[in-house]
Design a protein around this motif. Structure first.
Motif, short mmCIF file in Angstrom:
data_model
loop_
_atom_site.label_atom_id
_atom_site.label_comp_id
_atom_site.label_asym_id
_atom_site.label_seq_id
_atom_site.Cartn_x
_atom_site.Cartn_y
_atom_site.Cartn_z
N GLU A 116 2.69 1.29 -3.65
CA GLU A 116 1.89 1.35 -4.87
C GLU A 116 0.73 2.32 -4.79
OE1 GLU A 116 2.71 -0.16 -7.56
OE2 GLU A 116 4.30 -1.41 -6.73
N ILE A 117 0.23 2.56 -3.59
CA ILE A 117 -0.98 3.37 -3.47
C ILE A 117 -0.68 4.77 -2.94
CG2 ILE A 117 -3.24 3.55 -2.35
CD1 ILE A 117 -3.42 0.50 -2.44
N VAL A 140 -2.09 8.84 -4.49
CA VAL A 140 -3.45 9.15 -4.01
C VAL A 140 -4.07 10.34 -4.73
CG1 VAL A 140 -3.20 8.02 -1.77
CG2 VAL A 140 -2.56 10.41 -2.00
N PHE A 198 -5.44 8.99 -7.85
CA PHE A 198 -6.64 8.18 -7.62
C PHE A 198 -7.86 9.06 -7.33
CE2 PHE A 198 -4.53 4.43 -8.17
CZ PHE A 198 -3.62 4.07 -7.19
N TYR A 203 -5.65 4.21 1.64
CA TYR A 203 -6.63 4.83 0.75
C TYR A 203 -7.89 3.99 0.83
CZ TYR A 203 -8.26 7.40 -3.41
OH TYR A 203 -8.95 8.20 -4.28
N THR A 219 -3.48 -1.10 -10.62
CA THR A 219 -3.36 -1.33 -9.18
C THR A 219 -4.16 -2.57 -8.77
OG1 THR A 219 -3.14 1.04 -8.90
CG2 THR A 219 -3.59 -0.24 -6.93
N THR A 275 -11.31 6.10 -9.06
CA THR A 275 -11.25 4.80 -8.39
C THR A 275 -12.62 4.29 -7.97
OG1 THR A 275 -9.97 6.21 -6.92
CG2 THR A 275 -9.22 3.98 -7.19
N ALA A 309 0.83 -1.21 0.00
CA ALA A 309 0.00 0.00 0.00
C ALA A 309 0.87 1.26 0.00
CB ALA A 309 -0.93 0.01 1.21
N LEU A 364 -5.03 -1.88 3.41
CA LEU A 364 -5.23 -1.10 2.18
C LEU A 364 -6.00 0.18 2.50
CD1 LEU A 364 -6.10 -4.07 -0.17
CD2 LEU A 364 -4.10 -2.60 -0.40
N TRP A 409 -9.42 1.54 -1.93
CA TRP A 409 -8.79 0.26 -2.25
C TRP A 409 -9.15 -0.80 -1.23
CZ3 TRP A 409 -7.96 -0.88 -6.87
CH2 TRP A 409 -7.54 0.08 -7.79
#
Lengths: 335, 267, 384
Positions: free
Chosen positions: C23-24, C28, C31, C80, C41, C203, C20, C76, C83
């Protein structure tokens, strides 16, 4: 402090491409101090392919003696061969203390020596001094732990007591061109076996644009820079320092820097050795991005700006003018 | 031609939680309870590099770690990431060991494992940060050591590496067996998949103590260490600004001098 | 009682957290913006093995269990919320098929779902008939070997990007059946996006689904005709509610960490906010309530792993969802208060968490239904 005549205090004189690394000169300064405390002599150990010119510099900076190992194979750092050379010299001369500059090469060389002669080594010391412990003169070393949250003091029970110190922490003494010292030439005595890992060449490159979070020095500008022209000055300062550029959200919004350079809660978190903040008042969503920097130096026109609450050094004044003076001062020092 | 690899890892407190580490004011020891532990980040890069080399040449990859029983979790994670075997070196006598002693114990374990071609480790831990173990381990094993941000194999026995130095690198050539301490720039490491985490859940992790390793108890621990800690104190970090005064030129001069002194690493 | 996680669960938590954060977290802002759904993702989540955590290994899942699944959802969401929400959503149909599906359905769909080759979701809610599952209006009529389905679903999360959708329809007066709808079946269409506060972002596509004489082969019915509610309620109980609880817990934890850090660094009148007693009380309360949320969630996950059927633990699944969804909104509101002027600013994106948290309250059953469930399980029949 009158102990019986102690073994010498040694400093490894690191050279690269025929130039002495400044950290070695800085360590000679500290070495002189330590010698006074324990009543012994200061020696530099120089391993090189060409000693000419370097020996004088070492003596001028405080070495009473220089051990010179000059061999055409030893111009570049060769870990096996250098360790063998240093190891044999230590066995022969039994120094009390050996200080090594914590450059990338020094930090590779020192542990190998320590293992070769079975002695203790303390790395990345921020303080070194002599203390009497159980009737013995001990070198006491202080190192930061857990990212600097703790300070740990350590000693070496064995001899030589070894320590590495990062560049920039200590100050070299003023060079004294009239200083005298003796030179001891030492045979290299290395075999093929001592060149198992062979350094072929040294390649130096001006770092390409490093991302702001990887740089050792970061120069960041805020709203107080007033214009893109103001930011050009920041670029000049960054060039003079080899620094990466960062900035606040207003600077990004104005288009003076790209988004990847934004520092703060919604941007990048950086922890460089030196963080310079220019023309940013110090709102917490910005300052949270660099609280872990080693040294923070800020310039702003407002003396009560909160940026100064989180700085080590502050200058109040016209930011652009001061940057110009800094750039000038740095280019003078370089030459 | 297979290449047998040993990767040395260390379990450390998660650096993201360093600010929560406190000191016991009475015992003068570090309080680490409640701080989550991770595999030292640099060792993850070492493990990754080992896996890539294994993929290239085939062979066995064994992960070892010297630590308390808590470190079994780190070793299980290493198995999930892809190691073939994991061994914990654990004995009460190891407590207080410095880097030279740690290298001695790791060396004894490698000796017991038997034939190996390459030892990989991270070049620095986030808690000790000495960067000694790779070099000292190599010295005790009698093989060469290099630090590497890049490894290139010429054949299964010869390689060249780039050792990062300030503003550049050294190009070094060497032959195996050797110890290589990798830097974080060497690769981007993989995460274990959930399938792998489940698969290794029941796998045995050997535990070797002083007796198994045939090491002298007097040569390990704080007694066997040539360096000794004499005190620990918390460093309350609060910046106190020092304002420079004078004309802009004067202040600039002072700034350059001051920053040098503070170890600001200016050119 | 041993309150510690198993080693593999700790390793899983660390792994998902690292995923997380790598990659996330850095994306943000991306997203949040409107645009194309970030399939990369979702695919990376599948590659890591995060989809199919309750699916048997023989069908490509990891069978790591419900507690592990909830840990993943929580981690996750901590970074965010959306996700976490998708992780919950992705796990529903795989569970439904593994638990109630035919061998043919398992063979056909499970492996692809676990690999991220197919993305799925469950669509029950309609304009009339959300909290009341029997009130739906969509119909399904058997014509030879196919069911013909007519109707509309609303609030179908990821409707427009799902390849496989679980759909409930009436096959008689009081008879509900559940079907596995492939997006390519004739007569099926994902309609317009609902306009909810979280759907401004790329998202979170939430759509109306339209079935216009949509033909579904009879082997795509889950279970027996007329007995479609059982599987769906089971999936909602086991995955929907507990997943909702997990994503809300993760959201609370993320918000708490944000405000704690801020309070420690922000200096007002010479002292850090966190040194002011009233703020310390607030923060302490948040921490305690989050601990309660954790205990509710982890015990419920554990019960499911002990093979409790969701209908046996309705009180627990309803409680963890109710408690954690209310807690998330509460923590975020209190955090916004502490952030002061920065509470709704883009510089400290606590407000971003609020958007997702508000939508999470309704999903998997409104909180008043949760209260009814808990009451039914505890109060029982009245005597008077």
């Amino acid at each position: 402090m009158t102990a019986a005549k102690s073994g010498e205090v040694w400093v490894w004189a690191e050279q690269r491409k025929g130039r002495l690394m400044t950290v070695s000169l800085e360590l000679l300064g500290k070495g002189s101090e330590l010698c006074k405390s324990i009543g012994s002599e200061l020696a530099a150990v120089l391993i090189t392919d060409k000693a000419e010119g370097l020996v004088k510099d070492l003596i001028a900076h405080g070495a009473n003696r220089v051990y010179v190992i000059e061999d055409v194979r030893l111009g570049l750092y060769q870990s096996d061969a250098y360790t063998t050379v240093m190891g044999k010299l230590i066995e022969a001369r039994k120094p009390e203390i050996l200080l090594i500059g914590g450059t990338s090469i020094g930090r590779d060389f020192a542990p190998r020596i320590a293992a070769r002669v079975h002695t203790g080594l303390v790395a990345n010391c921020v303080d070194l001094h002599i203390e009497e412990i159980n009737g013995k003169s001990q070198l006491v070393l202080v190192v930061p732990g857990f990212g600097g949250k703790m300070m740990v003091s350590m000693i070496c029970k064995t001899r030589p007591q070894m320590a590495t110190v990062k560049p920039g922490l200590l100050t070299a003494h003023q060079a004294n061109p009239n200083a005298k010292g003796d030179i001891v030439k030492v045979e290299a005595e290395i075999k093929d076996d001592d060149l198992r890992a062979r350094t072929i060449e040294i390649l130096e490159e001006r770092s390409a644009e490093r991302p702001v979070e990887e740089a050792d020095i970061v120069v960041a500008g805020g709203w107080g820079m007033r214009s893109a022209g103001g930011f050009k000055l920041i670029q000049d300062l960054a060039n003079a320092l080899g620094a990466a550029i960062g900035g606040t959200r207003p600077a990004v919004d104005e288009g003076w820097i790209p988004k990847e350079c934004m520092i703060g809660h919604s941007g990048k978190t950086v922890s460089p050795k030196l963080f310079i903040s220019l023309g940013a008042s110090g709102a917490v969503h910005y300052t949270t991005g660099f609280t872990k920097s080693k040294v923070v130096f800020s310039i702003d026109k407002n003396p009560s700006a909160p940026i100064f609450d989180v700085s080590d050094i502050g200058i109040v004044g016209d930011v652009c003018e001061i940057i110009s003076c800094l750039v000038k001062e740095l280019t003078v020092v370089e030459n | 031609m297979t290449l047998n690899i040993v990767v040395c890892i260390k379990q450390v407190p998660d650096p993201k939680h360093f600010s929560e580490i406190t000191m016991d004011p009475v015992k003068h020891t570090i309080r680490r309870e409640g701080i989550p532990s991770v595999i030292n980040p640099c060792d993850r890069h070492a493990l990754e590099e080992g896996l890539r080399i294994r993929e290239k040449f085939t062979g066995k990859l064994v992960v070892i770690s010297m630590g308390p029983t808590q470190a079994l979790e780190a070793l299980q994670e290493a198995l999930a990431i892809g190691a073939d075997e994991a061994i914990l070196l654990c004995d009460k006598a190891f407590a207080g060991s410095d880097t030279l002693v740690t290298s001695y114990v790791l060396g004894a374990a490698i000796g017991k494992i038997g034939a190996f071609d390459l030892v990989l480790c991270g070049n620095e831990t986030v808690d000790g940060g000495t960067g000694h173990v790779g070099a000292q381990l190599a010295e005790l094993l009698g093989i060469p050591h290099v630090q590497a941000s890049n490894i290139k194999f010429i054949d299964e026995r010869s390689l060249t590496v780039k050792m990062p130095i300030e503003h550049g690198y050294l190009d070094i050539s060497l032959k195996l067996p050797a110890v290589i301490s990798v830097t974080e720039q060497i690769n981007r490491y993989r995460l274990p998949t959930v399938w792998a985490i489940v698969e290794v859940a029941g796998r045995e992790i050997k535990i070797w103590d002083c007796e198994d390793l045939e090491v002298d108890t007097s040569k390990v621990g704080s007694d066997g260490s040539p360096t000794e800690v004499t005190g620990i104190f918390e460093h309350k970090f609060k910046r106190r600004v020092e304002f420079l005064r004078g004309s802009p030129e004067e202040m600039a001069k002072q700034a350059v001098v001051k920053l040098r002194q503070l170890g600001g690493d200016m050119k | 009682m041993d309150f510690s996680f198993k080693r593999e669960q700790e390793i899983l938590r660390r792994t998902v957290r690292e995923f997380a954060e790598n990659e996330i977290a850095p994306r943000v802002d991306y997203f949040d913006e409107p645009g194309e759904f970030p399939f990369e993702t979702a695919k990376k989540m599948a590659d890591l093995g995060l989809i199919g955590m309750t699916v048997p290994k023989e069908y490509g899942g990891s069978a790591m269990g419900h507690l592990a699944r909830m840990i993943a959802t929580e981690e996750l969401a901590r970074v965010y919320t959306a996700w976490g929400s998708h992780h919950r959503g992705f796990e529903i149909i795989p569970y439904l098929i593994s638990t109630y599906g035919s061998d043919q359905q398992k063979e056909k769909y499970l492996r692809k779902l676990c690999k991220g080759e197919l993305f799925s979701q469950l669509a029950i809610t309609e304009q009339i008939g959300g909290s009341d599952p029997l009130g739906i209006q969509t119909t399904a009529k058997l014509e030879r070997d196919e069911y013909v389905i007519n109707g509309r679903k609303v609030f179908a999360t990821r409707g427009e990007i799902s390849d496989l959708i679980g759909v409930t329809a009436k096959t008689g007066e009081k008879s509900i059946s559940t079907f596995l709808m492939e997006k390519g079946f004739p007569g099926f269409k994902a309609g317009r996006r609902e306009r909810l506060i979280s759907t401004m972002s790329r998202t979170m596509p939430i759509n109306e689904l339209i079935f216009d004489n949509c033909r579904v082969p009879r082997e795509n019915m889950v279970g027996v005709e007329g007995k479609g509610l059982g599987p769906v309620l089971g999936a909602v109980g086991a995955i929907g509610r507990t997943g909702g609880a997990a994503l809300c817990l993760g959201t609370s934890i993320g918000a708490f960490e944000d405000v704690l850090k801020y309070a420690k660094e922000r200096v007002v009148a010479g002292r850090a906010l966190s040194s002011i007693e009233s703020i310390r009380f607030r923060l302490g309360d948040m921490a305690m309530r989050i601990d309660i949320g954790k205990l509710l969630n982890y015990k419920t996950g554990w019960l499911l792993d002990q093979r409790k059927h969701p209908r046996e633990i309705t009180k627990e699944t309803a409680s963890c969802k109710l408690y954690n969804s209310e807690l998330a909104v509460d923590v975020i509101l209190k955090a916004i208060e502490i952030f002061g002027g920065y509470g709704t600013s883009a510089d400290f994106p606590i407000i971003r968490r609020m958007k997702s948290a508000l939508d999470a309250i309704a999903a998997a059953g409104s909180n008043n239904i949760m209260r009814l469930m808990i009451a039914n399980a505890t109060v029982g029949e009245s005597v008077a």
